[in-house]
Design a protein around this motif. Sequence first.
Motif, PDB file in Angstrom:
ATOM      1  N   ILE A  21      -2.864   4.045  -3.271  1.00 21.06           N
ATOM      2  CA  ILE A  21      -2.855   3.051  -4.342  1.00 21.06           C
ATOM      3  C   ILE A  21      -2.389   1.730  -3.746  1.00 21.06           C
ATOM      4  N   THR A  22      -3.119   0.665  -4.037  1.00 24.21           N
ATOM      5  CA  THR A  22      -2.735  -0.680  -3.643  1.00 24.21           C
ATOM      6  C   THR A  22      -2.058  -1.343  -4.825  1.00 24.21           C
ATOM      7  N   PHE A  23      -0.793  -1.696  -4.664  1.00 25.82           N
ATOM      8  CA  PHE A  23      -0.021  -2.307  -5.749  1.00 25.82           C
ATOM      9  C   PHE A  23       0.093  -3.810  -5.540  1.00 25.82           C
ATOM     10  N   LYS A  48       1.155  -3.889 -10.690  1.00 18.76           N
ATOM     11  CA  LYS A  48      -0.217  -3.576 -11.085  1.00 18.76           C
ATOM     12  C   LYS A  48      -0.879  -2.713 -10.016  1.00 18.76           C
ATOM     13  N   SER A  49      -1.478  -1.596 -10.431  1.00 14.15           N
ATOM     14  CA  SER A  49      -2.258  -0.806  -9.483  1.00 14.15           C
ATOM     15  C   SER A  49      -3.643  -1.430  -9.379  1.00 14.15           C
ATOM     16  N   GLN A  50      -3.895  -2.094  -8.279  1.00 16.19           N
ATOM     17  CA  GLN A  50      -5.143  -2.829  -8.101  1.00 16.19           C
ATOM     18  C   GLN A  50      -6.273  -1.916  -7.652  1.00 16.19           C
ATOM     19  N   GLN A 100       0.821  -1.196   0.000  1.00 18.50           N
ATOM     20  CA  GLN A 100       0.000   0.000   0.000  1.00 18.50           C
ATOM     21  C   GLN A 100       0.866   1.261   0.000  1.00 18.50           C
ATOM     22  N   TYR A 128       1.419   7.889  -8.418  1.00 23.62           N
ATOM     23  CA  TYR A 128       1.776   7.147  -9.628  1.00 23.62           C
ATOM     24  C   TYR A 128       3.146   7.575 -10.149  1.00 23.62           C
ATOM     25  N   TYR A 136      -1.699  -0.162 -15.332  1.00 22.80           N
ATOM     26  CA  TYR A 136      -2.668   0.748 -14.737  1.00 22.80           C
ATOM     27  C   TYR A 136      -4.097   0.223 -14.837  1.00 22.80           C
ATOM     28  N   ALA A 144      -6.952   2.380  -6.667  1.00 24.83           N
ATOM     29  CA  ALA A 144      -6.442   3.748  -6.604  1.00 24.83           C
ATOM     30  C   ALA A 144      -7.611   4.680  -6.359  1.00 24.83           C
TER      31      ALA A 144
END
Length: 311
Positions: free
Chosen positions: A229-231, A239-241, A216, A259, A276, A243
């Motif tokens: 943003i949760t990556f 991957k941004s899961q 996170q 980002y 994204y 946002a």
Amino acid sequence: MTLTIQQYHPDLKRVWNDFIDHSINGTFLLHRDFMDYHHDRFKDHSLLVFNEDALICCIPAHTVQDSIYSHRGLSYGGLILNKISAQNIDLVLELFVEYVKGHAFAKAELQPPPLSYNTINSEIAKYLKNYGFKINRVLHNQYVNLKEEVNVSPKKSIGYRNGKFDGLSIHKGSDFKSFWDFVLVPQLDSRHASKPVHNVEEIELLHSRFPEQIIQHNAWRDGELLAGITFFIKDKVVKSQYASSSLKGMKTDAVGFIYMEAMKEFKEKGFSIMDYGPVNERDGAINEGLLRFKKQLGCVEEEWKRWVIEL
């Protein structure tokens, strides 16, 4: 080659996970510890393909009535291959279709990972088309190639120059609860009347199982959470899961700030792709505002296709 196919059983968990770890196009999303957190919502019918005693392909799947699908509790599935099966995609695919017919399924649907993740996914798509699979959904996925120069629009980077980003700090780690409770859930509810796919308890559970793959990033200013943003980290792909930003965060483009800072970080760490995600609404229409936002961050587009064959 002597190929056989069988349905997944929990006794094969270690064999499955070991294969995913060493596969060409598998990611942690396909580990049973990730797949099975919502096992009660899906009737699992994942498949394993063996060459004699050696596992060469995994197919994450579930069934609904008389149809078999790439596991819809995941972003993708399809044929997950190793070096041997990558050289024999036609044989694996033929065996899969024979299995589907033999079990009286009326339809089979496969959703491979995005093409940008690995070149083998393009090869799989060619075989699906040649075998008679048809496209039944196309998502417009957005990504940046971190191995190349990323062309961020001045409209996005202006915050560095006009003071809009001053005082913003990014906290990285596992503070999912603050993001879920104060930003993500309220914003999805007020703007889209929807909820995140994972509730906060589920994302915390998954993080406990995959602490290096689920991270996170939260943007704060003066003690106030503005965006997050949760990556999801998938080998060399990030991957941004999720946002989202608060109303105040929107005014400062706090998500754009996260980002841009993340792109610098992951580029320096040697990642190849930053995904994204798609810009499609539920009905398939393109969200023009979201598309514009991602294009300004330097994204390029790829068509992410779902394939189906009716039997």
